[in-house]
Design an enzyme around this catalytic site. Structure first.
Site, mmCIF file in Angstrom:
data_model
loop_
_atom_site.group_PDB
_atom_site.id
_atom_site.type_symbol
_atom_site.label_atom_id
_atom_site.label_comp_id
_atom_site.label_asym_id
_atom_site.label_seq_id
_atom_site.Cartn_x
_atom_site.Cartn_y
_atom_site.Cartn_z
ATOM 1 N N SER A 246 0.814 -1.216 0.000
ATOM 2 C CA SER A 246 0.000 0.000 0.000
ATOM 3 C C SER A 246 0.848 1.266 0.000
ATOM 4 C CB SER A 246 -0.902 0.024 1.232
ATOM 5 O OG SER A 246 -1.613 -1.184 1.339
HETATM 6 N N1 SAH Z 1 -0.753 -5.073 3.957
HETATM 7 C C1 SAH Z 1 0.023 -5.402 2.786
HETATM 8 C C2 SAH Z 1 -0.631 -5.022 1.477
HETATM 9 C C3 SAH Z 1 -1.886 -5.757 1.273
HETATM 10 S S1 SAH Z 1 -2.308 -6.128 -0.405
HETATM 11 C C4 SAH Z 1 1.422 -4.797 2.849
HETATM 12 O O1 SAH Z 1 1.732 -4.094 3.803
HETATM 13 O O2 SAH Z 1 2.203 -5.066 1.936
HETATM 14 C C5 SAH Z 1 -3.645 -7.217 0.014
HETATM 15 C C6 SAH Z 1 -3.222 -8.607 0.400
HETATM 16 O O3 SAH Z 1 -4.382 -9.283 0.876
HETATM 17 C C7 SAH Z 1 -2.698 -9.423 -0.780
HETATM 18 O O4 SAH Z 1 -1.450 -9.938 -0.477
HETATM 19 C C8 SAH Z 1 -3.734 -10.515 -0.930
HETATM 20 O O5 SAH Z 1 -3.205 -11.759 -1.370
HETATM 21 C C9 SAH Z 1 -4.293 -10.628 0.479
HETATM 22 N N2 SAH Z 1 -5.626 -11.220 0.592
HETATM 23 C C10 SAH Z 1 -6.689 -11.067 -0.245
HETATM 24 N N3 SAH Z 1 -7.735 -11.781 0.188
HETATM 25 C C11 SAH Z 1 -7.344 -12.391 1.333
HETATM 26 C C12 SAH Z 1 -7.988 -13.284 2.245
HETATM 27 N N4 SAH Z 1 -9.235 -13.698 2.072
HETATM 28 N N5 SAH Z 1 -7.284 -13.719 3.308
HETATM 29 C C13 SAH Z 1 -5.991 -13.350 3.491
HETATM 30 N N6 SAH Z 1 -5.340 -12.510 2.663
HETATM 31 C C14 SAH Z 1 -5.997 -12.042 1.594
#
Ligand code: SAH
Length: 217
Positions: A64
């Site tokens: 992000s």
């Molecule tokens: N917080 C992260 C960025 C998040 S991007 C950072 O600091 O880099 C969103 C993430 O959520 C992605 O890696 C994606 O694979 C994950 N995601 C999406 N759906 C999800 C779910 N149901 N359970 C766990 N993770 C999930």
């Protein structure tokens, strides 16, 4: 060609930008200063690590934008005693920030590749109070118990009741809510004695939360 390392000037501008955009919590600013974002981005993007922009990581996901990381963290109103759940580990950067401000952080990621990488970087940074778990945020294992704070970093069409049920009384949850591949709104929910108090904060754009653990790596 590998992009250059971030410079001290990049880091100074990074802090200045967060302050100018309204981040005022000193503990949050300090955490943002202390966590080296360049370790969480791909080697090609290292020189852009301190720009206020999201960047691509493995598995088609994103780390992000720093302002949003700081803003969501500030809105979570963390205390050093808190146990925090993050859904969407991605690079592990947000989890590292949370680890500086809370007692324990549990973070769930549906891609094994991302969970494994994040675990390594967090270990290198000695963020020993973070537990990275391969799992589905729509189906948080009961054994993980309840949390003082919950941060969702992938967009959900709506906040699942089951997730709200994981909040301790007085707890706060923050999540981007809205359709996949469109603008969403950041929602903050506080669990009070009377029920759930919901507030909409700002427009955001996150990758979607998807059901289940990813079949691909
Ligand atoms: N917080 C992260 C960025 C998040 S991007 C950072 O600091 O880099 C969103 C993430 O959520 C992605 O890696 C994606 O694979 C994950 N995601 C999406 N759906 C999800 C779910 N149901 N359970 C766990 N993770 C999930």
């Amino acid at each position: 060609m590998q992009s250059p390392q971030p410079t001290p000037h990049d880091k100074m501008m990074f802090q200045l930008n967060l302050r100018q955009r309204g981040i005022s919590d000193q503990a949050v600013l300090k955490a943002m200063e202390d966590v080296p974002r360049e370790l969480f981005v791909t080697s090609l993007d290292r020189g852009y690590a301190y720009r206020d922009t999201p960047l691509g990581i493995a598995c088609g996901q994103t780390i992000s934008q720093p302002f949003i990381v700081a803003y969501m963290t500030e809105q979570l109103d963390l205390q050093p005693s808190h146990r925090v759940l993050e859904i969407g580990t991605g690079s592990g950067y947000q989890a590292a920030i949370l680890s500086k401000l809370a007692r324990d952080v549990v973070t769930l990621e549906r891609f094994r590749t991302l969970a494994d990488r994040a675990r390594l970087v967090l270990k290198e940074l000695k963020c020993s109070n973070v537990d990275v778990i391969l799992g589905d945020g729509f189906d948080v294992p009961d054994t993980l118990g309840t949390f003082d704070r919950i941060m969702v970093t992938a967009a959900m069409e709506e906040i699942p009741e089951a997730l709200l049920g994981r909040l301790e009384p007085g707890g706060v949850l923050i999540a981007p809510v809205g359709p996949a591949d469109d603008k969403q709104v950041l929602v903050r929910v506080v669990r009070t004695a009377e029920g759930f108090y919901r507030q909409e904060l700002v427009a955001v754009r996150f990758v979607p939360a998807l059901l289940g653990i990813a079949r691909e790596l």
